[in-house]
Each structure stands twice: as structure tokens, then as C-alpha cells.
Design a protein around this motif. Structure first.
Motif, short mmCIF file in Angstrom:
data_model
loop_
_atom_site.label_atom_id
_atom_site.label_comp_id
_atom_site.label_asym_id
_atom_site.label_seq_id
_atom_site.Cartn_x
_atom_site.Cartn_y
_atom_site.Cartn_z
N UNK A 1 0.83 -1.20 0.00
CA UNK A 1 0.00 0.00 0.00
C UNK A 1 0.86 1.25 0.00
N UNK A 2 1.88 1.31 0.84
CA UNK A 2 2.73 2.50 0.94
C UNK A 2 3.56 2.70 -0.33
N UNK A 3 4.02 1.60 -0.92
CA UNK A 3 4.88 1.72 -2.10
C UNK A 3 4.09 2.19 -3.32
N UNK A 4 2.84 1.80 -3.43
CA UNK A 4 2.06 2.12 -4.62
C UNK A 4 1.28 3.42 -4.50
N UNK A 5 1.24 4.02 -3.32
CA UNK A 5 0.51 5.27 -3.14
C UNK A 5 1.49 6.44 -3.14
N UNK A 6 1.33 7.41 -4.06
CA UNK A 6 2.24 8.56 -4.09
C UNK A 6 2.08 9.42 -2.84
N UNK A 7 3.22 9.85 -2.29
CA UNK A 7 3.21 10.67 -1.08
C UNK A 7 4.25 11.76 -1.20
N UNK A 8 4.03 12.88 -0.52
CA UNK A 8 4.98 13.99 -0.65
C UNK A 8 6.35 13.71 -0.02
N UNK A 9 6.41 12.85 0.99
CA UNK A 9 7.67 12.56 1.66
C UNK A 9 8.17 11.18 1.24
N UNK A 10 9.41 11.11 0.74
CA UNK A 10 9.96 9.86 0.21
C UNK A 10 10.18 8.81 1.29
N UNK A 11 10.22 9.19 2.55
CA UNK A 11 10.47 8.22 3.61
C UNK A 11 9.31 7.24 3.78
N UNK A 12 8.10 7.64 3.34
CA UNK A 12 6.99 6.69 3.36
C UNK A 12 7.29 5.52 2.42
N UNK A 13 7.86 5.84 1.26
CA UNK A 13 8.26 4.80 0.32
C UNK A 13 9.30 3.88 0.96
N UNK A 14 10.24 4.46 1.72
CA UNK A 14 11.26 3.66 2.40
C UNK A 14 10.65 2.70 3.40
N UNK A 15 9.65 3.15 4.14
CA UNK A 15 8.99 2.28 5.11
C UNK A 15 8.32 1.11 4.40
N UNK A 16 7.62 1.40 3.31
CA UNK A 16 6.97 0.34 2.55
C UNK A 16 7.97 -0.66 1.99
N UNK A 17 9.10 -0.16 1.50
CA UNK A 17 10.12 -1.06 0.95
C UNK A 17 10.70 -1.98 2.01
N UNK A 18 10.91 -1.46 3.21
CA UNK A 18 11.45 -2.29 4.29
C UNK A 18 10.44 -3.36 4.71
N UNK A 19 9.17 -2.98 4.82
CA UNK A 19 8.14 -3.98 5.15
C UNK A 19 8.09 -5.07 4.10
N UNK A 20 8.17 -4.69 2.83
CA UNK A 20 8.13 -5.69 1.76
C UNK A 20 9.38 -6.58 1.80
N UNK A 21 10.54 -5.99 2.05
CA UNK A 21 11.77 -6.78 2.13
C UNK A 21 11.71 -7.77 3.29
N UNK A 22 11.11 -7.35 4.41
CA UNK A 22 10.96 -8.25 5.55
C UNK A 22 10.01 -9.40 5.23
N UNK A 23 8.93 -9.11 4.54
CA UNK A 23 7.98 -10.17 4.20
C UNK A 23 8.55 -11.11 3.14
#
Length: 264
Positions: A89-111
């Protein structure tokens, strides 16, 4: 976000001890390392988001609540459905702060490390088993001139052999290397450049080489097998593998600074 991350890791830890068989020291070292780096990277990303950018929309809250339901699936890997859904959800939703993308990437890497990577590897291992045995044989021939193979088994003497299964494969830990590498990049706030990719490739090579050496060290006798598979040797291999994942990322992930040019 911090509550969701902490709850996911807590649920994974509890379910691992409740539903999974007794863990070897090697697995605990590897898993705890992945958890620690992922949590540190998540904290860095969360602290880097300005207060104004921390607001979650209703759809964000709904996805996190639905994802959190996976905490209660009575299976040690089910909790990573939560990080898959929330991370996607975080990776596919555009957000003004790039750190949201980083959080999503880490969750996906963990899974991917704890769930999807293992499933895919289990499915594909029959296709790569022959190539891996061939690699071990070619390297082992330099140490044991009389090494022999029979399917997935290796031997250097007629009364003893070992069978290489997917759990002992030289490639099963590469998803952990990706998780550690990505976490270090996020903590260092570095982009994925050529140097970072070179560091990841170096880690891959070292991890494979360490495990090949471990498999070859098991061949001489039953005692050698138990030492490197079950006893202190397995812990040494786990620690060496973790170091092989961390050091290249720390040393090589930073792009070299541009050399100053003199104006003519």
C-alpha cells in the motif's frame, strides 16, 4: 506506523516461539539480525518524516487495521501477510515525503525474507539444485580430488555422504542479504547506485562462498557434519554470513565523491 511495526515484530517473535520447532542458533542469529536492521531502518524513516507529514488518511488507517488482523493468524509466517499488504500500500501510493516509500520497501523486504522468498525458493529449488551441486562439486574437487556426486548427495568416502536440501542451499539466505543491505541504505540515507548494487553483489558472493565452504567441511565425517550443521560451527557460519552481508554495504554503498575540477 511505529505501533504497527512494533506489533508486527512482537507478533512474529511470539508466534515463532509458540508454533515453530526449536530454533537452531544459526537461524536465531540470522532472524534476529534481519529483525534488528529492519526495525532500526524503520525508526530512522519514521523520525525523518516531519510532523506535518505524519498524518494518516482514513484509507491508510483502514489498510493498517486490516493488515494487523494477520497478527492473529496461528502460523509463524502468517504475520508477514500484514507487512506485505501494508508495504504494498505505501509503495504504490504517491506521497509527498519519500520516507513513506522507504517504510513500505522495508516492510516488503521483511515479508520477502520470511515468507514469499522462502515459498518461491522452495518451488524453484528443483530447477537450480543440479547447478548448485555442480558448483559445489567443482569447488570441492580442488580440496577433495575424490569427491563424488549422486543426485543431491555429495561424498568423499564410501561409507558417508550428505544430501543438500533447499534449507541448506547456498542461495537460501540471499533474501536476508537484501533486507540487511536495504536497511543499511535507508539508515545511511543513500540511494541505490552502482556502488550500492556492487556491495549487494559482493555480499551475495561472500554468502554463497561461506555456505559452500560449510557444506564441504561437513563431508569428511559424521562428527564434522554435526559440528557444522548443529553445533558451534553453524553459529560461526551464521555470524560470518551476517558480517558478509553488513560489511560490503557499509564500505561500498556510498558513491565516491566527485573529484573537483579546475576551471581553465
Amino acid at each position: 506506523m511505529l505501533l504497527f511495526s512494533a506489533g508486527t515484530i512482537l507478533s512474529a517473535t511470539v508466534q515463532r516461539h509458540l508454533f515453530e520447532q526449536t530454533q537452531t542458533a544459526q537461524h536465531l542469529v540470522e532472524f534476529n539480525t534481519g529483525e534488528a536492521f529492519a526495525l532500526a531502518a524503520l525508526l530512522f524513516q519514521l523520525l525523518a518524516i516531519p510532523d506535518a507529514g505524519m498524518r494518516l488518511s482514513r484509507s491508510d488507517r483502514a489498510v493498517l487495521v486490516v493488515s494487523a488482523l494477520a497478527w492473529f493468524i496461528p502460523e509463524q509466517h502468517g504475520v508477514y501477510l500484514a507487512t506485505t499488504l501494508a508495504g504494498g500500500w505505501l509503495v504504490t501510493r504517491p506521497r509527498p515525503d519519500r520516507h513513506w516509500m522507504g517504510i513500505g520497501q522495508i516492510w516488503l523486504a521483511l515479508s520477502i525474507y520470511e515468507l514469499w522468498g522462502k515459498l518461491v525458493f522452495k518451488i524453484l529449488y528443483q530447477s537450480i539444485e543440479g547447478a548448485e551441486i555442480g558448483l559445489i562439486y567443482r569447488i570441492g574437487h580442488l580440496v577433495y580430488p575424490g569427491i563424488g556426486t549422486d543426485g543431491a548427495s555429495l561424498s568423499v568416502r564410501s561409507d558417508w555422504m550428505i544430501i543438500v536440501l533447499e534449507g541448506c542451499s547456498s542461495f537460501h539466505n540471499l533474501s536476508l542479504a537484501v533486507l540487511v543491505w536495504l536497511s543499511i541504505l535507508k539508515i545511511a540515507d543513500q540511494p541505490v547506485g552502482r556502488a550500492a548494487l556492487g556491495a549487494l553483489a559482493t555480499s551475495f558472493g561472500l554468502v554463497v562462498a561461506i555456505n559452500v565452504a560449510r557444506i564441504l567441511a561437513m563431508l569428511p565425517s559424521r562428527e564434522a557434519y554435526h559440528f557444522w550443521h548443529d553445533d558451534a560451527g553453524s553459529s560461526l557460519v551464521a555470524l560470518a554470513s551476517v558480517v558478509a552481508m553488513i560489511v560490503p554495504a557499509l564500505v561500498l554503498s556510498r558513491e565516491p565523491p566527485c573529484a573537483p575540477r579546475r576551471r581553465l
